[in-house]
Design a protein around this motif. Structure first.
Motif, short mmCIF file in Angstrom:
data_model
loop_
_atom_site.label_atom_id
_atom_site.label_comp_id
_atom_site.label_asym_id
_atom_site.label_seq_id
_atom_site.Cartn_x
_atom_site.Cartn_y
_atom_site.Cartn_z
N SER A 1 1.84 5.13 4.56
CA SER A 1 1.48 6.55 4.62
C SER A 1 0.47 6.75 5.75
CB SER A 1 0.88 7.00 3.29
OG SER A 1 -0.34 6.30 3.04
N ASP A 2 0.22 8.01 6.10
CA ASP A 2 -0.74 8.29 7.18
C ASP A 2 -2.10 7.68 6.88
OD1 ASP A 2 1.22 9.67 8.49
OD2 ASP A 2 0.59 11.65 7.76
N GLU A 3 -2.52 7.78 5.63
CA GLU A 3 -3.82 7.22 5.26
C GLU A 3 -3.80 5.70 5.31
OE1 GLU A 3 -6.92 7.19 1.45
OE2 GLU A 3 -5.17 8.53 1.47
N ALA A 4 -2.73 5.07 4.75
CA ALA A 4 -2.67 3.61 4.71
C ALA A 4 -2.45 3.00 6.09
CB ALA A 4 -1.56 3.16 3.76
N SER A 5 -1.89 3.77 7.02
CA SER A 5 -1.61 3.23 8.36
C SER A 5 -2.87 2.87 9.12
CB SER A 5 -0.80 4.26 9.17
OG SER A 5 -1.54 5.44 9.38
N GLU A 6 -4.03 3.30 8.61
CA GLU A 6 -5.28 2.95 9.27
C GLU A 6 -5.64 1.49 9.08
OE1 GLU A 6 -8.31 5.60 7.96
OE2 GLU A 6 -7.27 7.43 8.64
N TRP A 7 -5.09 0.85 8.02
CA TRP A 7 -5.43 -0.55 7.79
C TRP A 7 -4.21 -1.48 7.58
CZ3 TRP A 7 -6.66 3.28 4.17
CH2 TRP A 7 -5.95 3.25 2.97
N ASP B 1 0.86 -1.18 0.00
CA ASP B 1 0.00 0.00 0.00
C ASP B 1 0.90 1.23 0.00
OD1 ASP B 1 -2.87 -0.99 0.32
OD2 ASP B 1 -1.86 -2.10 1.92
N ASP C 1 0.08 -2.29 8.80
CA ASP C 1 1.12 -2.04 9.79
C ASP C 1 2.48 -1.91 9.12
OD1 ASP C 1 -0.70 -2.25 11.93
OD2 ASP C 1 -0.52 -4.45 11.90
#
Length: 238
Positions: free
Chosen positions: A163-169, A112, A171
């Motif tokens: 990225s900050d956005e991808a870090s939500e789903w 991601d 690791d």
């Protein structure tokens, strides 16, 4: 790089042969700089240097690109004279290298969106055969060399940071190239010790030194994986 390797090999042979003939046929044989021939300077020397020393990890897999790392190194060389008649030296030393690459990745890279950081550190022990060609003024010398490198791989790893956005789903992912579990088996796990070759030449003006070399490992560091490097060095002779 192959062209540079062949050129330096030929240059070493030609220069050594020509210089040997010149000394034999009455060229200057002292270190004082008298006469019109090359100066025969057989004095041992030491050198401290730093280098721009990129590394390339070469993969022999389909659809896998080679990985070029920005690298820097610091090293020491001692030139041991092995002949009273010719300026022939065995160079012994050590070189510590640190190289890295930070790459933005996305779905096309099997990750991601985020950043993939790769780090590689090694300690190399070069053993070279060098021929020192000193110009009549005694201040300038050219030293082509060829030799072996004995290398210990200290650290090799990659780390994926989403990225900050991808870090939500997703690791972070860390891969240690010397860990069998991370590398999915023995074949892909890196070896700690490697033996390789290098060839190059150095230019000295009084105590100042500039050198260029290219080298590679003889064998694979892992299955279908080899490492090569080149370096541009600046240093001080003493």
């Amino acid at each position: 790089m192959k062209a540079m390797k062949y050129f330096l090999t030929a240059a070493l042979a030609v220069l050594a042969t020509g210089a040997s003939a010149q000394f034999t046929n009455g060229g200057s044989s002292s270190a004082s700089g008298s006469g019109t021939g090359l100066v025969k300077d057989c004095t041992p020397y030491s050198r401290l240097y730093v280098s721009y020393n990129p590394q390339t990890i070469k993969y022999d897999f389909d659809n896998v690109d080679d990985l070029s790392l920005t690298g820097f190194s610091v090293g020491y060389t001692y030139g041991l004279s092995v002949s009273k008649e010719l300026p022939l030296f065995v160079e012994l030393g050590a070189r510590f290298n640190y190289s890295f690459k930070n790459k933005d990745v996305g779905e096309d890279d099997y990750y991601d969106e985020g950043e993939l950081k790769t780090k590689y550190m090694n300690l190399a022990v070069p053993v070279n055969l060098a021929y020192k060609l000193t110009l009549p003024n005694g201040k300038v010398s050219i030293t082509p060399f060829v030799g072996l490198t004995f290398k210990y791989n200290i650290k090799a790893e990659s780390k994926y940071e989403p990225s900050d956005e991808a870090s939500e789903w997703v690791d972070e992912v860390e891969i240690d190239y010397f860990d069998k579990d991370d590398m999915d088996g023995d074949d892909n796990t890196w070896s700690r010790f490697q033996v390789g070759w290098q060839i190059g030449a150095g230019l000295s003006y009084n105590s100042l030194y500039v050198g260029l070399h290219y080298g590679a490992d003889f064998g694979e560091v892992a299955k279908k994986t080899k490492i090569s490097n080149w370096g541009l060095s600046v240093g001080v002779n003493f």
